[in-house]
Design an enzyme around this catalytic site. Structure first.
Site: not given
Length: 453
Positions: A86, A89, A216, A308
């Site tokens: 992404h 990110e 991410h 994440e």
């Protein structure tokens, strides 16, 4: 050793002459320069290659670390990190650049841990899978960047919702006892994916990757498959539907390796969310269709998790050093997880490697296959396992082996070729012989379960 001591011991090993790193955000040209700078500083253990181009023509560069760059060495596992899927990110992108510089510098310093890792592993690092989206996000900057600005590629597509949906095929296949690995792609899959996705699929089809993580932002948790819930009535964003893989305990262990080596991920409370041990099953968090980590598990031999890493998708530069120190040991420790379970060679009676041989573990309904040279890598937790190697045209072989907590167990298979016997010809006896019957081909034995690809 107590779990909380392992990250401390590992971190102490890495402190032996820490490299001087630049904690800056890197635009595309600066990213390319940083990669080539590392390659020039460590030319004998690195290689740069491109797997393709983005929609706007930017290269999707990969930096490889190996004692034999560009060469797959038998029994040496392949590992990959993918960042910036992404575009907005960005922490993963910067961490992978920092990791590249760090590996090079520590190798040059003679750090025993890093030297052993590079000599025993082929490491592939892609800092940015979505360079076009990053440029959009970077124009906004950390202060004014919107939550979705630059997330998608230049065609406005979310790349983590763009892979072929193999989960649906797998759930159906499971009902009819179909294949549980290397599920075939739909005939028209190339017309349904973006250039970046196509490049990654061709990349992971060309290398026998064993372990992987994609990086991410927006939360702090280690997320493991499956991402997509089987029951599609529960696809709403926060509905909890745990959907484990056959390797669920192994995936939890892999996720905990990262979370407990991380500065604070394992504490659980981050970004307003709570995840016990800092890990979560993807579908238990929310169901995601056509994601990259599930695709890796269902189409290749690769076990991938999603990391994440920050509440702030585009953290300011003054926070980058703190984030690097929090993630450095975890990034190295996770690579080391590729060296567990069993590995070996599958060969014929003439010691020729058999590519595509199926490795099945009793009690775990997910098989893997051998690579082009006949070598295979099966990640497993410590324990005793019954393992079978099979290949079309060969008799299968089954062994029992014990896996320890440290290095992988070496288990080789040598398969004997099946002999197809022709029916005896009928002697002439004054009656006419039916030539067609004599020429009838022998029907091959039924394909064994797990040999379909």
């Amino acid at each position: 050793m107590a779990r909380w001591l392992r990250p401390l011991v590992g971190a102490l090993l890495l402190l032996e002459g820490a490299a001087a790193l630049s904690f800056l955000h890197h635009r595309y040209e600066e990213l390319v320069q940083a990669l080539f700078r590392v390659q020039s500083q460590c030319p004998y253990v690195t290689r740069i290659y491109s797997i393709g181009r983005s929609v706007e023509g930017r290269h999707l560069y990969v930096l490889e670390f190996s004692d034999s760059p560009g060469v797959h060495e038998p029994l040496e596992p392949e590992f990959k990190y993918v960042g910036n899927m992404h575009g907005n990110e960005v922490l993963g992108r910067e961490l992978l650049l920092q990791l590249s510089e760090f590996l090079c510098e520590e190798y040059r310093r003679g750090n025993e841990r890093i030297t052993r890792l590079i000599h025993d592993t082929r490491i592939h690092i892609m800092p940015s899978m979505n360079p076009d989206g990053y440029e959009v996000a970077a124009k906004q900057g950390p202060d004014s960047n919107g939550y979705l600005t630059g997330r998608n590629n230049a065609n406005g597509v979310d790349l983590n919702r763009n892979f072929p949906d193999l989960n649906t095929l797998m759930y159906y296949s499971r009902e009819i006892s179909g294949p549980n690995h290397h599920i075939p792609l739909p005939d028209n899959w190339k017309s349904q994916v973006e250039p970046e996705t196509l490049a990654v699929i061709q990349w992971i089809s060309s290398y026998n990757f064993v372990l992987s993580a994609n990086l991410h932002g927006g939360a702090v948790v280690a997320n493991y498959p499956y991402d997509k819930s089987q029951d599609q009535r529960f696809r709403s964003h926060r509905r909890t539907v745990n959907t484990p893989t056959p390797d669920d305990k192994l995936f939890q262990k892999l996720a905990k390796t990262y979370s407990y080596a991380h500065g604070w991920m394992h504490r659980g409370w981050n970004c307003g969310d709570y995840f016990a041990d800092g890990i979560t099953n993807g579908a238990s968090w929310y169901s995601l269709s056509k994601g990259m980590q599930d695709f890796n598990y269902l189409y290749t031999n690769c076990f991938e998790i999603t990391l994440e890493l920050s509440c702030n998708k585009f953290p300011p530069e003054e926070d980058l050093e703190r984030q690097w120190m929090a993630n450095r040991e975890a990034l190295v420790a996770f690579i080391e997880e590729v060296h567990q379970g069993i590995k070996g060679l599958v060969s014929d009676e003439n010691n020729n490697g058999i590519a595509g041989a199926v490795i099945s573990v009793q009690g775990i309904s997910h098989d893997i296959t051998s690579g082009d040279m006949g070598d295979y890598f099966r990640l497993l937790l410590p324990g005793t396992y019954t393992v079978t190697a099979s290949a079309e045209g060969y008799h299968p072989q089954t062994v029992t082996t014990t896996v320890g907590p440290a290095a992988p167990s070496l288990v080789h298979f040598q398969l004997k070729q099946e002999v197809v016997r022709k029916p005896p010809e009928r002697k002439a006896s004054g009656t006419r012989v039916n030539n067609k019957a004599l020429q009838k081909k022998v029907v091959p034995r039924a394909t064994r379960r797990g040999t379909q690809r």
